[in-house]
Design an enzyme around this catalytic site. Sequence first.
Site, PDB file in Angstrom:
ATOM      1  N   TYR A   1      -3.632   4.845  13.093  1.00 31.14           N
ATOM      2  CA  TYR A   1      -4.369   4.257  11.964  1.00 31.14           C
ATOM      3  C   TYR A   1      -4.456   2.736  12.109  1.00 31.14           C
ATOM      4  O   TYR A   1      -5.533   2.136  11.987  1.00 31.14           O
ATOM      5  CB  TYR A   1      -3.635   4.644  10.679  1.00 31.14           C
ATOM      6  CG  TYR A   1      -4.267   4.201   9.391  1.00 31.14           C
ATOM      7  CD1 TYR A   1      -5.255   4.977   8.782  1.00 31.14           C
ATOM      8  CD2 TYR A   1      -3.863   3.031   8.756  1.00 31.14           C
ATOM      9  CE1 TYR A   1      -5.827   4.582   7.572  1.00 31.14           C
ATOM     10  CE2 TYR A   1      -4.427   2.634   7.558  1.00 31.14           C
ATOM     11  CZ  TYR A   1      -5.402   3.415   6.971  1.00 31.14           C
ATOM     12  OH  TYR A   1      -5.965   3.026   5.778  1.00 31.14           O
TER      13      TYR A   1
ATOM     14  N   SER B   1      -7.748  -2.538   6.589  1.00 35.99           N
ATOM     15  CA  SER B   1      -6.454  -2.254   5.953  1.00 35.99           C
ATOM     16  C   SER B   1      -5.484  -3.406   6.185  1.00 35.99           C
ATOM     17  O   SER B   1      -5.546  -4.068   7.226  1.00 35.99           O
ATOM     18  CB  SER B   1      -5.852  -0.979   6.546  1.00 35.99           C
ATOM     19  OG  SER B   1      -4.529  -0.793   6.060  1.00 35.99           O
TER      20      SER B   1
END
Length: 251
Positions: free
Chosen positions: A155, A142
């Site tokens: 995350y 990400s």
Amino acid sequence: MFDLSGQVALITGSSRGIGYAAARALGGQGAVVVINGRDPAALAQAATELRGEGITVHALPFDMSDIDQAVKAIDEVLKTVGRIDIFFANAGIQHRELLLSFPLREFERVIFANLTSQWALGRHIAQGMASHGYGRIVFTGSVTALLGRQGVTAYTAAKAALHGLVRQWAAELSESGITVNAIAPGYIKTELTKNLWDDAKFTAWLQDRVPQKRWGVPDDLASALVFMAARESGFVTGQILAVDGGMSSTM
Ligand SMILES: NC(=O)c1ccc[n+]([C@@H]2O[C@H](COP(=O)([O-])OP(=O)(O)OC[C@H]3O[C@@H](n4cnc5c(N)ncnc54)[C@H](OP(=O)(O)O)[C@@H]3O)[C@@H](O)[C@H]2O)c1
């Protein structure tokens, strides 16, 4: 180039979103695709759609956070498909909350799903690939692992660790004929980000922040994934490719 005929690809989290687009892309290049998600009905629906496009599909429901169940399911499908050539470790979860009130149990849940289970399933599949002397592993990282952002502490930690794991696994698996890479998506319109693209203020900020001035869509990631999954990219390993409309390379 990039013909995947005769190859088998397992894509976790592929009943919708980025994983579904990946299954379509890999299947479109000739791979047999094994799709996954927790909801068997959604998975069956996705399988039907992909078969409608002429793709050979196996639907494999399992929860990636239940490693015993996942390994059992993978071993079961291996009896039918023989081997896995391409593993796209894509399924991921999110919990949004500011750091100072972020519950430890949510931190542990996100880290387990987005890192520990990726490691455990990836290693299980790499063992099979190593015995065949060939494999392509691609993780979904990400841009939040490259650029910090409020409210996504677990995350971000998990995805940054995955980026590290890509380089470490490249060092360890190259002699077994396995490449290990990651795509790092920017902001992509999927169910995971629905609360953000429903928010006009966020979208206005995003359009200002991203040089290409738009949300990404799952198909934006397909070509990068096909490249990393292909035999022809065999000298490319340990790399993280941001697919983000230029977001992570500009201020
Ligand atoms: N969208 C973005 O902007 C963005 C940006 C950067 C990175 N990513 C990453 O891209 C990956 C895919 O995200 P997405 O946006 O496509 O998400 P999505 O639209 O929410 O799709 C997630 C997929 O994963 C499955 N899934 C969720 N939890 C699972 C579990 N425990 N076990 C097995 N399957 C599970 C879902 O099916 P079920 O619910 O039926 O299980 C679904 O098929 C994730 O790793 C995410 O972190 C996304």
